[in-house]
Scaffold this active site. Structure first.
Site, PDB file in Angstrom:
ATOM      1  N   CYS A 182      -2.017   9.504   2.761  1.00 16.47           N
ATOM      2  CA  CYS A 182      -1.561   8.929   1.481  1.00 16.47           C
ATOM      3  C   CYS A 182      -2.556   9.155   0.357  1.00 16.47           C
ATOM      4  O   CYS A 182      -2.163   9.173  -0.825  1.00 16.47           O
ATOM      5  CB  CYS A 182      -1.271   7.432   1.646  1.00 16.47           C
ATOM      6  SG  CYS A 182      -2.674   6.468   2.215  1.00 16.47           S
ATOM      7  N   GLU A 210       0.870  -1.177   0.000  1.00 19.32           N
ATOM      8  CA  GLU A 210       0.000   0.000   0.000  1.00 19.32           C
ATOM      9  C   GLU A 210       0.906   1.226   0.000  1.00 19.32           C
ATOM     10  O   GLU A 210       1.494   1.568   1.019  1.00 19.32           O
ATOM     11  CB  GLU A 210      -0.915  -0.013   1.225  1.00 19.32           C
ATOM     12  CG  GLU A 210      -1.869  -1.189   1.275  1.00 19.32           C
ATOM     13  CD  GLU A 210      -2.840  -1.230   0.120  1.00 19.32           C
ATOM     14  OE1 GLU A 210      -3.032  -0.176  -0.547  1.00 19.32           O
ATOM     15  OE2 GLU A 210      -3.418  -2.293  -0.148  1.00 19.32           O
TER      16      GLU A 210
END
Length: 453
Positions: free
Chosen positions: A243, A209
């Site tokens: 993010c 991720e």
């Protein structure tokens, strides 16, 4: 610390098959939820001491998501773990076809610093739900949360089942030498490549991720008030250290002045001052200096203030940014929003396509044609139409990147599948089998082979 012995003890415990019992998994998840709830005040205090993250934001963006993930599995794990019957093709008749969901074994979860609870505990929850053991490596940058997670988990669960490793790069490097059955990493593409390379030496499957420059587009058809409100919230939440935050803003030239004015008003309405309860500081001096190094003072139209002592950077808007500028070359991961104007929607989509595939993309538009073009032409991990960030909150949507922004996904059922092996099984009867597949082969058998297959 002897990581190899902890790893071996977890391997032995997994091979005892206790973690495969659904009741055992649910008991663990419920115990974890109760443990977190009973220590919420300590969790709030630790993360505030790390980078001044307030209670409301910590519950909203961290603990709440972990609780929801646990609740999803408590409700759905019986069904998810049950063998799934699928259609049996003609060539396998008479018989039945199933998919069995097997846990992978000993797993490693490497968390990220920006959401140290959510991005460490959520994948761990998926690993538990799928029936694995887990070694957890939180980020060392928010050291108070790292210490607290280690205390809570290591003192309440056996180390041969769940164990938190404290430390930094040396400890992570040693862990990556072990032959895990799965590695789950959240962090930057740069470090993700190091993890991927280390895992490849042992053929360990990896979920990455990562991140990237996630665009937000505002067209002239958008509701500008809604766009300004949701962009400001999504961009400056957690001090911009998210993010999937909108990394840069692409706005149609005809509405840019109005949108920028509305964004400024929203920022002025909200108290993003140094020390405000709902505005975090930057995690450390290195990131503080890096973010300021991306700012061009001549392009600032709002903000720009900072305090090196408290690692505070005011929400900052930079206008008339060009694609070649420093702020457009790397993920900002901070409270700086560069603005690029455009006149042709198709051209701006192609600009996005030419760059690395982003983890997220956002479009503010009321045009079905514009929505369809973004979703059809642009590859990205996930995103929202007329909102930001909120796709991450659903247990029914996969969360993950593509290309440079990640490999694989999780949340809800998708997390269960990430930490499971889907084992295919055919259960045949002992009667009724045609002999066309057995020698000697004949033209007649070839005839039936073509018909059946």
């Amino acid at each position: 610390m002897d990581f190899a012995s902890i790893f071996q003890s977890q391997k032995e415990f997994f091979n005892s098959h206790q973690t495969k019992r659904v009741a055992f998994r649910k008991e663990t998840l419920l115990k974890l939820k109760n443990l977190l709830k009973s220590n919420e005040e300590q969790l709030y205090e630790a993360i505030y001491n790390d980078f001044r993250k307030g209670k409301f934001d910590t519950f909203l963006t961290e603990l709440n998501l972990v609780y929801n993930e646990i609740d999803f599995f408590l409700k759905n794990l019986d069904k998810l773990s049950r063998p799934k019957k699928v259609k049996t093709v003609l060539s396998l008749q008479p018989g039945k076809s199933y998919i069995h969901y097997d846990p992978l074994g000993v797993t490693l979860v490497i968390g990220a610093w920006n959401y140290p609870y959510q991005l460490t505990l959520s994948p761990m929850v998926s690993a538990i739900a799928a029936g694995n053991t887990c070694i957890i490596k939180p980020s060392e940058l928010p050291e108070n949360t790292m210490h607290l997670l280690a205390d809570l988990i290591n003192n309440n669960f056996p180390s041969n089942y769940l164990y938190v490793v404290q430390g930094g790069i040396p400890e992570t490097t040693e862990l990556l030498k072990l032959r895990f059955d799965k590695i789950f990493f959240t962090g930057s593409p740069k470090v993700g490549k190091i993890v991927y390379e280390a895992a490849a030496k042992n053929l360990v499957p990896v979920t990455l991720e990562l991140g990237g420059k996630s665009p937000a587009i505002v067209t002239e058809t958008a509701d500008l008030n809604v766009a300004a409100k949701r962009l400001v919230w999504g961009k400056f939440l957690n001090g911009g250290q998210t993010c999937i935050a909108p990394d840069y803003l692409l706005v149609e030239e005809s509405v840019k002045p109005q949108l920028l004015q509305l964004i400024k008003e929203k920022l002025q309405e909200t108290n993003y001052s140094d020390g405000a309860e709902y505005y975090t500081s930057i995690i450390n001096k290195r990131n503080f200096d890096r973010i300021l190094g991306l700012v061009d003072d001549s392009k600032i139209v709002f903000g720009g203030k900072y305090n090196a002592d408290s690692l505070y950077i005011e929400p900052t808007i930079m206008d008339n940014v060009n694609w070649e500028g420093p702020v457009m070359q790397e993920e900002i991961f901070g409270p700086v929003l560069p603005v690029v104007s455009y006149n042709n929607y198709d051209d701006i989509l192609h600009k996005i396509i030419e760059r690395e595939k982003p983890l997220a993309a956002y479009l503010f538009s009321n045009s079905e044609e514009e929505k369809d073009k973004l979703l059809t032409l642009v590859s990205f991990g996930g995103g929202c139409i007329n909102d930001t960030l909120m796709h991450i909150t659903s247990d029914y949507l996969p969360f993950g990147g593509i290309g440079n922004s990640g490999i694989g996904n999780y949340h809800g059922e998708f997390g269960f599948l990430t930490f499971s092996h889907q084992k295919s099984v055919i259960d045949k009867t002992n009667w009724g089998e045609p002999d066309w597949k057995y020698p000697p082969y004949t033209d007649k058998k070839m005839h039936w082979l073509k018909k059946v297959m």
